[in-house]
Design a protein around this motif. Sequence first.
Motif, PDB file in Angstrom:
ATOM      1  N   ARG A 103       0.847  -1.205   0.000  1.00  0.00           N
ATOM      2  CA  ARG A 103       0.000   0.000   0.000  1.00  0.00           C
ATOM      3  C   ARG A 103       0.876   1.246   0.000  1.00  0.00           C
ATOM      4  O   ARG A 103       0.623   2.194  -0.753  1.00  0.00           O
ATOM      5  CB  ARG A 103      -0.935   0.002   1.209  1.00  0.00           C
TER       6      ARG A 103
ATOM      7  N   GLU B 202      -6.569  -0.257  -6.899  1.00  0.00           N
ATOM      8  CA  GLU B 202      -5.611  -0.040  -5.809  1.00  0.00           C
ATOM      9  C   GLU B 202      -4.526  -1.115  -5.839  1.00  0.00           C
ATOM     10  O   GLU B 202      -4.803  -2.280  -6.129  1.00  0.00           O
ATOM     11  CB  GLU B 202      -6.318  -0.099  -4.453  1.00  0.00           C
TER      12      GLU B 202
ATOM     13  N   SER C 198       2.486   8.481  -7.297  1.00  0.00           N
ATOM     14  CA  SER C 198       2.882   9.896  -7.301  1.00  0.00           C
ATOM     15  C   SER C 198       3.813  10.244  -8.455  1.00  0.00           C
ATOM     16  O   SER C 198       3.851  11.381  -8.912  1.00  0.00           O
ATOM     17  CB  SER C 198       3.647  10.247  -6.020  1.00  0.00           C
TER      18      SER C 198
ATOM     19  N   LEU D  82       1.511   4.047  -3.150  1.00  0.00           N
ATOM     20  CA  LEU D  82       1.290   5.497  -3.130  1.00  0.00           C
ATOM     21  C   LEU D  82       2.494   6.234  -3.716  1.00  0.00           C
ATOM     22  O   LEU D  82       2.351   7.271  -4.375  1.00  0.00           O
ATOM     23  CB  LEU D  82       1.037   5.971  -1.689  1.00  0.00           C
TER      24      LEU D  82
ATOM     25  N   TYR E 294      -4.637   5.583   4.838  1.00  0.00           N
ATOM     26  CA  TYR E 294      -4.101   6.718   4.100  1.00  0.00           C
ATOM     27  C   TYR E 294      -5.176   7.306   3.207  1.00  0.00           C
ATOM     28  O   TYR E 294      -6.052   6.593   2.712  1.00  0.00           O
ATOM     29  CB  TYR E 294      -2.897   6.279   3.255  1.00  0.00           C
TER      30      TYR E 294
ATOM     31  N   ALA F 102       0.668  13.366  -2.627  1.00  0.00           N
ATOM     32  CA  ALA F 102      -0.793  13.305  -2.799  1.00  0.00           C
ATOM     33  C   ALA F 102      -1.262  13.986  -4.071  1.00  0.00           C
ATOM     34  O   ALA F 102      -2.347  13.686  -4.572  1.00  0.00           O
ATOM     35  CB  ALA F 102      -1.488  13.918  -1.591  1.00  0.00           C
TER      36      ALA F 102
ATOM     37  N   THR G  65      -6.710   9.165  -0.114  1.00  0.00           N
ATOM     38  CA  THR G  65      -6.574   9.535  -1.515  1.00  0.00           C
ATOM     39  C   THR G  65      -7.511  10.716  -1.703  1.00  0.00           C
ATOM     40  O   THR G  65      -8.724  10.596  -1.510  1.00  0.00           O
ATOM     41  CB  THR G  65      -6.972   8.378  -2.442  1.00  0.00           C
TER      42      THR G  65
ATOM     43  N   THR H 161      -0.172  10.617   5.537  1.00  0.00           N
ATOM     44  CA  THR H 161      -0.228   9.856   4.283  1.00  0.00           C
ATOM     45  C   THR H 161       1.081   9.991   3.503  1.00  0.00           C
ATOM     46  O   THR H 161       1.497  11.109   3.198  1.00  0.00           O
ATOM     47  CB  THR H 161      -1.415  10.345   3.422  1.00  0.00           C
TER      48      THR H 161
END
Lengths: 417, 417
Positions: A166, A208, A174, A170, B400, B73, B402, B69
Motif C-alpha cells: 500500500r 488499488e 505519485s 502510493l 491513508y 498526494a 486519496t 499519508t
Amino acid sequence: MANAFYAQSGGVTAVINASACGLLETARKHKDKIQNVLVGRNGIVGALTEDLYNTNLLTDAEIAALRYTPGGAFGSCRYKLKGLEENKVQYERLLDVFKVHDIQYFFYNGGGDSQDTANKVAQMAAKEGYPLTCIGIPKTIDNDLPVTDNCPGFGSVAKYVAVSIREAGLDIASMAETSTKVFVMEVMGRHAGWIAAAAGLASEYTGEPPHIILFPEIPLNQATFLAEVDRCVKTYGYCTVVVSEGVKDEAGKFVADAGLKDAFGHTQLGGVAPVIAQLIKSNLGYKYHWAVCDYLQRSARHIASKVDVEQAYELGKAAVEFALAGKNAVMPTIVRESNNPYRWKIGETTLASVANIEQKMPRHYISENGFGITSAGRDYLQPLIMGEDYPPYKNGLPAYITLRLELITKKLGTFDI
Amino acid sequence: MANAFYAQSGGVTAVINASACGLLETARKHKDKIQNVLVGRNGIVGALTEDLYNTNLLTDAEIAALRYTPGGAFGSCRYKLKGLEENKVQYERLLDVFKVHDIQYFFYNGGGDSQDTANKVAQMAAKEGYPLTCIGIPKTIDNDLPVTDNCPGFGSVAKYVAVSIREAGLDIASMAETSTKVFVMEVMGRHAGWIAAAAGLASEYTGEPPHIILFPEIPLNQATFLAEVDRCVKTYGYCTVVVSEGVKDEAGKFVADAGLKDAFGHTQLGGVAPVIAQLIKSNLGYKYHWAVCDYLQRSARHIASKVDVEQAYELGKAAVEFALAGKNAVMPTIVRESNNPYRWKIGETTLASVANIEQKMPRHYISENGFGITSAGRDYLQPLIMGEDYPPYKNGLPAYITLRLELITKKLGTFDI
C-alpha cells in the motif's frame, strides 16, 4: 514435580517468542507441577547436545518482553530428526537427556516437521515406558499446517506485506507520469501463495495496489501477464506487482532460477523480483523498481498483527494447560468461530493429524484470471491482520530484549549430531 | 488577496504530504491574503500544462489526513527546468499561468534541483516586474541539502532502515548455527551514505547488527571486506551487512553494475545486495539471504519518525509565514540548537545558497575502518529518528487518504512540455 523442555524450531517469526512468553508465564503459575522450564539452545539441537537454558534465572520482566521481541530468543534450527527406525539413537539420546534432567513435559514450537518430531518422541517415550507429555505448538509464516485455521507468524507477515505494498503503491502513483511505472515486490512463499495473497488485502477498491499478484499455484504465462501489466499502466498510469518467490513458469521451473547469472556465469538463486522487472522492461519498456522483502517480512515485529500476537501467546499458554490436563501427543489449534465479528477459540488436534501434512491455499481464494484474490480469500485473510501491537521504543528503536541466558550444568557425555 | 501555487518535486517521501498539510492548514488561516492554494498536478509539470488542483474544495479533514499519508498526494515529477537562457519559454509560460490565475505566491517542495528552479523563477519574475513571492520547502530522503541541518524525509527512512536491520538481525542470530549466516540489506543512497549510516544506529553495543556498513564514500576493498565478514561470523556467529546502492569498487565503478546479467546478457541495474551476497558465498562459502528495501524505505509512513513528521509539517507552515512576512527567494531550514536534549528551530536561507549544492556526509561520521559510524555520526543521526507517529488504521491497514481532487478550468492554450 518435574521439569519441562521447550524448543523453537525452523524459521523464526515476529511472534514465536510470544508463544514462548505464554508458555513460560503459564508454567510459572504452576510451579507445583512444573519446577523449571529448560529451553533448548538452538532448538532440538540443544536437547541432543544437552545445551539447556535455565529459564528460572529469567525475571518476570524478561519473560514479559518476549511477547514483543521478534526472532527466536533461545535460538532455532533447521534440523529435522530422521525417522524412528533410521536414527533411533537420536531419539534415545533425547530420552536420556530428558530422564537425567527430570523432564516430563516436551513442548515443541514449530511447523509440520516439528510436529512430526514431537509425535515420534511421544511414540518413543510411550514405547520405553517413560512418562513424557508431548505437546506441539504451531508456528509458521507459511500458514501451511492443517487442522488449525491459521498459523501464528503468518498474520504478521500478512500485515507487513499488505502495509508495504500500500505504501509503495502510493509512491509509484505519485511519480508514474514522469518516472517509474512498474514496481515489483517479492515476498516469501516457496510452495504456497498465502503471503502473496495477503498482500491483496491492500487492494480494497478496483485499481488499488497490488494490481497483480503472482502465485506459486498459478504457472506464469508471460503473454497474459505482460498484457495485464500493460493494461494496468494504460488504465491506472502505473502497475504494482507482488510476486511470490515460488512462482513457476509453465514448464514448472522456478522463475527465480531462470534469469540472472552472476559475474562468473553462475545462476543467481533468489530474487525473482528482478527477473520479473526485467521481463517487463524488455517487453514493454516501462521504467521499473523492485524490492525484495526477505527476512524483513518475517521479523517485522514493529508492525505485527495484534490478532497474531494474541494467538501466538494463547497457543503457548494452552500448551501448558493441555499438558497439565493430562493430554499427550496433541497440539492446540486456532478454531475460527465467525468472520464478522472475528471470533476464534483454542481447539485441539493430535500431532499425528498435522505431522508432515501441507495445507494448500484453496484455488477459490485466487481470482479467475489468477492475478488477485477473491472475496472468499479476503474473508479468510482479513481478520488475521487486524489490530496493531506496537513494541516499546528506546532511542527511536524498538526495545527488543536479548535474554541473559545461562546453560544448566551438563550431566551426560557429549553427543555428536 | 491573491492565489498561491504549491508543487511537490522529485522522489516522494513518507512526510512530504506533512509539509503540504502544514502549508495548506496555515494558508487557510490567512484567507484574507491567500484566497486559494492551487497545486500542480505532478509537480511543476502541472504548472506548465495549467493542470492545477483547487484545494479550496478539500475539507479540513482531508487536509489533516495528509499529515499521515506517504507519497505525493498531488503527484510529483522528475522534471528539471533548464537554465533561464536555455529555455526562457518555460519560465515565461510559468509566469503566464501564474498571472492568469492570479498566483502571487510560489511554494516549491523539493531537493536541490527544485530550489534552483524556485530561485530562477524568482529571478525571472523580478526581471519581468511580476510580484511573485518564491519560497522553497526542503525535502529529500538523501539528506543532501546544504545549510539546513537535515532534510524532511530522511529521518523516517533512517528510522525504517535501523528498525529493519535490528529486526532482521534478531532473525539471523536465531538461525545462524544451522542456517543462514550472512544477511545483506540494500538501502538507498546513490551518492551519499546518509541512509546507510542511519542503519548503524541499530548497533548500540559491540556485536549488534549491522556489523558492516558499505558506504558510497568508501571504495569497496574486497579482501578487507571479506576478512571482516569472516571475523564477524567467527566472533558473533553471523554477520549482517547494510550496503548502500551507491557503493563503488576501487576503480570507481558501481558494484551494482558489476555482477548480474539477465537471461539475455544485459547488465541488470540495481541490486547490489545480491552481488555482495554472492561475493561472500563465492569466497567464504557462507549461506546468505538478502533484502532490497527500495521504495519501501521511503514510503514507510507506518514507522515514520515523529521528529521528521513534525519538522516536515513546520517547514510547510513556515513557508507560508515567510511569504506573508514579505520574504522572497528563501527557504526555511532546520537549525539544530542542541543534541541532548534535542532542540531545533526554524531558520532561513536564500534559495541561491542551497540551489544545486550537495551536502556530503562528513568523513568523520564514518569509522576509521570504513565499516561503521562514529559517535559523532551517531550524535548527529540519533535525534532524527526519535519518536513514533503512527497513522490511523482501518481493516488492519493504515487509512491513508486519496484526495478527491478537481482541476480548475484552464484559461490558456496548451503548452508542449
